[in-house]
Write a protein that holds these residues in place. Structure first.
Motif, mmCIF file in Angstrom:
data_model
loop_
_atom_site.group_PDB
_atom_site.id
_atom_site.type_symbol
_atom_site.label_atom_id
_atom_site.label_comp_id
_atom_site.label_asym_id
_atom_site.label_seq_id
_atom_site.Cartn_x
_atom_site.Cartn_y
_atom_site.Cartn_z
ATOM 1 N N TYR A 77 1.072 -1.419 0.288
ATOM 2 C CA TYR A 77 -0.114 -0.004 -0.023
ATOM 3 C C TYR A 77 0.729 1.165 0.539
ATOM 4 C CZ TYR A 77 -3.991 3.088 0.630
ATOM 5 O OH TYR A 77 -4.859 4.183 0.593
ATOM 6 N N SER A 78 0.877 1.851 -1.189
ATOM 7 C CA SER A 78 1.843 3.306 -0.842
ATOM 8 C C SER A 78 3.296 3.172 -1.182
ATOM 9 C CB SER A 78 1.357 4.272 -0.167
ATOM 10 O OG SER A 78 -0.157 4.487 -0.705
ATOM 11 N N GLY A 79 3.598 1.675 -2.011
ATOM 12 C CA GLY A 79 4.941 1.583 -2.028
ATOM 13 C C GLY A 79 4.953 0.456 -0.793
ATOM 14 N N LYS A 80 4.959 0.625 0.464
ATOM 15 C CA LYS A 80 4.370 0.198 1.863
ATOM 16 C C LYS A 80 4.261 -1.394 1.989
ATOM 17 C CE LYS A 80 6.040 4.136 4.192
ATOM 18 N NZ LYS A 80 5.503 4.830 4.856
ATOM 19 N N THR A 81 4.548 -2.638 2.700
ATOM 20 C CA THR A 81 4.336 -3.654 3.239
ATOM 21 C C THR A 81 3.940 -3.636 4.443
ATOM 22 O OG1 THR A 81 6.132 -4.918 2.365
ATOM 23 C CG2 THR A 81 4.833 -5.884 4.134
ATOM 24 N N PRO A 82 2.078 -3.582 4.368
ATOM 25 C CA PRO A 82 1.048 -3.231 5.596
ATOM 26 C C PRO A 82 1.524 -4.270 6.989
ATOM 27 C CG PRO A 82 -0.235 -3.599 3.593
ATOM 28 C CD PRO A 82 1.208 -4.136 3.280
ATOM 29 N N ASP A 83 1.273 -4.224 8.490
ATOM 30 C CA ASP A 83 1.418 -5.211 9.008
ATOM 31 C C ASP A 83 0.153 -6.090 8.370
ATOM 32 O OD1 ASP A 83 2.967 -3.228 10.527
ATOM 33 O OD2 ASP A 83 2.135 -2.757 11.805
ATOM 34 N N GLU A 148 -9.478 2.930 9.897
ATOM 35 C CA GLU A 148 -8.538 3.089 8.682
ATOM 36 C C GLU A 148 -8.979 2.449 7.159
ATOM 37 O OE1 GLU A 148 -7.315 2.628 11.269
ATOM 38 O OE2 GLU A 148 -6.804 4.362 11.716
ATOM 39 N N ASN A 149 -10.112 3.054 6.071
ATOM 40 C CA ASN A 149 -10.678 2.736 4.754
ATOM 41 C C ASN A 149 -9.106 1.729 3.975
ATOM 42 O OD1 ASN A 149 -13.060 3.268 4.996
ATOM 43 N ND2 ASN A 149 -13.233 5.113 3.947
ATOM 44 N N SER A 150 -8.445 2.407 4.340
ATOM 45 C CA SER A 150 -6.956 1.196 3.738
ATOM 46 C C SER A 150 -6.931 0.879 4.266
ATOM 47 C CB SER A 150 -5.355 2.915 4.368
ATOM 48 O OG SER A 150 -5.588 2.573 5.706
ATOM 49 N N ASN A 151 -7.115 -0.337 5.773
ATOM 50 C CA ASN A 151 -7.054 -1.359 5.489
ATOM 51 C C ASN A 151 -8.023 -2.604 5.100
ATOM 52 O OD1 ASN A 151 -6.007 -0.375 7.523
ATOM 53 N ND2 ASN A 151 -7.090 0.226 9.358
ATOM 54 N N MET A 152 -7.286 -3.610 5.032
ATOM 55 C CA MET A 152 -8.381 -4.201 4.311
ATOM 56 C C MET A 152 -8.426 -5.654 4.904
ATOM 57 S SD MET A 152 -6.807 -6.772 0.488
ATOM 58 C CE MET A 152 -6.136 -7.703 0.948
ATOM 59 N N LYS A 153 -10.091 -5.874 5.197
ATOM 60 C CA LYS A 153 -10.477 -6.539 6.308
ATOM 61 C C LYS A 153 -10.716 -7.632 5.885
ATOM 62 C CE LYS A 153 -12.018 -2.664 7.952
ATOM 63 N NZ LYS A 153 -12.742 -1.535 8.951
ATOM 64 N N LYS A 378 -8.681 -1.691 -2.894
ATOM 65 C CA LYS A 378 -8.609 -0.755 -1.983
ATOM 66 C C LYS A 378 -6.948 0.483 -2.498
ATOM 67 C CE LYS A 378 -10.230 -1.842 2.068
ATOM 68 N NZ LYS A 378 -11.232 -1.105 2.113
ATOM 69 N N GLY A 379 -7.063 -0.420 -3.403
ATOM 70 C CA GLY A 379 -5.635 0.682 -3.628
ATOM 71 C C GLY A 379 -4.720 0.056 -3.281
ATOM 72 N N TYR A 380 -4.326 -1.016 -3.218
ATOM 73 C CA TYR A 380 -2.929 -2.212 -2.780
ATOM 74 C C TYR A 380 -2.728 -2.659 -4.509
ATOM 75 C CZ TYR A 380 -4.224 -2.689 2.019
ATOM 76 O OH TYR A 380 -4.702 -2.144 3.002
ATOM 77 N N THR A 381 -0.904 -2.727 -4.377
ATOM 78 C CA THR A 381 -0.839 -3.745 -5.943
ATOM 79 C C THR A 381 -0.067 -4.302 -4.986
ATOM 80 O OG1 THR A 381 1.826 -2.209 -4.719
ATOM 81 C CG2 THR A 381 -0.197 -0.976 -6.804
ATOM 82 N N VAL A 382 0.421 -5.777 -6.112
ATOM 83 C CA VAL A 382 1.048 -6.563 -6.032
ATOM 84 C C VAL A 382 2.159 -6.677 -6.590
ATOM 85 C CG1 VAL A 382 0.194 -9.197 -6.313
ATOM 86 C CG2 VAL A 382 -1.332 -7.595 -6.240
ATOM 87 N N GLU A 383 3.151 -6.741 -5.483
ATOM 88 C CA GLU A 383 4.401 -6.380 -5.663
ATOM 89 C C GLU A 383 5.416 -8.837 -5.538
ATOM 90 O OE1 GLU A 383 6.688 -3.742 -4.265
ATOM 91 O OE2 GLU A 383 4.953 -2.385 -4.890
ATOM 92 N N ARG A 384 5.620 -8.936 -6.742
ATOM 93 C CA ARG A 384 6.134 -10.305 -6.345
ATOM 94 C C ARG A 384 7.217 -10.350 -6.516
ATOM 95 N NH1 ARG A 384 3.331 -14.586 -7.269
ATOM 96 N NH2 ARG A 384 0.823 -13.978 -8.699
#
Length: 384
Positions: A77-83, A148-153, A378-384
């Motif tokens: 999310y925004s280039g960062k790995t979420p918790d 927060e809406n940025s969280n994926m639940k 949700k605004g995330y990207t997938v980076e392998r």
């Protein structure tokens, strides 16, 4: 009924890792333009039926936990790995209290991945009365979901009895989940049509999630790679970089090794998956490991009492402890980098081998697609 593909399905729900030589649902709103927060989280609750027929489901959960973690780490999310936080529930077990609707919260939402592993391996099947509405309601109300809406639940519920059993209406429970932006996915352990007829698909449709069924006669298929042994050797080395502190330091370090053994007991591939997880930022143990604690708080050593340190460090000065912790941190970083490089080669090998064989069940790819779609919405990207 035996089912051995659940977490394979779930796993893939999240999307699907060098030589450690010497050294019908409504669309989800797009929030991609929302200002990111520092603590963006992916929160996943696993609700597992532990009635007598679900031994295969539990075995699959044990064997796929680390793959779940590794695939979750591909989301940014925004280039960062979420918790990443995972919660575990069991339901439908006659060994649980009737007044609780045969439901037990095994763990809350937690970043303590070793704890999740420990509790998974301790689950036993017995009985059952499976009340899906009740367990969804309990997970929705009692887990600490972030607002927060940025969280994926996400909730994933798996079982093999009618979805509408019990005194709590599953639609009301799911409606409460949706009010909290929690999406409910269902996995029926049996034929697709039976799952449809017993309302599992309706539950997923109502919960803006996905419905899956799994073939209970299929076993987990592992791909052994030339990199597994090298990754395993790195795992042994990385364990030596952990410095337990505080009341739980010693027991938690022992549990880390116990979960290594549990993973290894399932398969060498599972052991390698766990080692890969330990190379990721989401595998963090600041509550008991001094290296992670200092990474979070550079002044931590000065705040920790001498008696909270391991015996071998109690007679050393603060400066000496800092030198040791810094060295261990550097060692860990090097090993994690090596595992990361090996993990990429390992995943490439697995992908290539998988293409050569006919998939007995392509649910993994289907769930993979669903989670990618949700993550992107949700605004995330997938980076392998």
């Amino acid at each position: 009924m035996k089912t051995t593909l659940f977490i394979s399905a779930l796993l893939a729900t999240t999307i699907s890792f060098a030589s450690c030589n010497s050294s019908n649902a409504k669309p989800i709103k797009n929030i991609g333009t929302e200002k990111p927060t520092e603590n963006t989280k992916i929160q996943v609750a696993l609700l597992l039926d532990t009635s007598n027929s679900m031994d295969g489901l539990i075995d699959q959960a044990k064997s796929r936990l680390w793959n779940i973690v590794n695939t979750l780490t591909t989301l940014k999310y925004s280039g960062k790995t979420p918790d990443i936080e995972i919660a575990l529930y069991e339901y439908g077990n006659d060994g649980l209290a009737q007044q609780s609707n045969y439901i037990r919260q095994v763990t809350p939402l937690t970043t303590d991945l070793d704890l999740i592993s420990e509790k998974l391996f301790a689950l036993k099947t017995n009985g059952g009365n499976e009340y899906c509405g009740a367990v969804i309601q309990d997970a929705t109300k009692k887990l600490q979901w972030k607002k927060e809406n940025s969280n994926m639940k996400l909730i994933y519920i798996a079982g093999n009895e009618a979805f509408n059993q019990g005194g709590i209406n599953y639609k009301e429970a799911i409606s409460d989940a949706l009010k909290n932006d929690i999406y409910v996915n269902t996995i029926f352990c049996g034929s697709s049509m039976e799952g449809i007829n017993t309302f599992w698909k309706d539950g997923a449709d109502y919960g803006k999630g996905k419905y899956f069924n799994i073939d209970s006669n299929l076993s987990v298929q592992y791909v052994s790679t030339p990199y597994d042994d090298q990754i395993s050797k790195c795992n042994v080395k990385i364990n030596n970089t952990y410095i337990g502190y505080g009341a739980k330091g010693s027991s938690k370090k022992m549990n880390q090794e116990a979960q290594d053994k549990n993973a290894q007991g399932v398969s060498s591939a599972n052991y390698a998956e766990r080692a890969v997880s330990k190379s990721k930022a989401v595998y963090k143990n600041e509550s008991w490991d001094l290296v992670d604690r200092v990474k979070e708080d550079p002044k931590a050593i000065a705040k920790i009492k001498k008696e909270e340190l391991p015996a071998e460090l109690q007679n050393k000065s603060e400066a000496e402890v800092e030198v040791i912790v810094t060295q261990k941190a550097k060692e860990r970083e090097i090993i994690q980098k090596e595992i990361g490089e090996l993990a990429k080669k390992r995943q490439q090998y697995i992908d290539a081998e998988t293409k050569k064989t006919k998939s007995q069940d392509d649910l993994g790819n289907a769930i993979n697609t669903s989670i990618v779609a949700l993550a992107k919405a949700k605004g995330y990207t997938v980076e392998r």
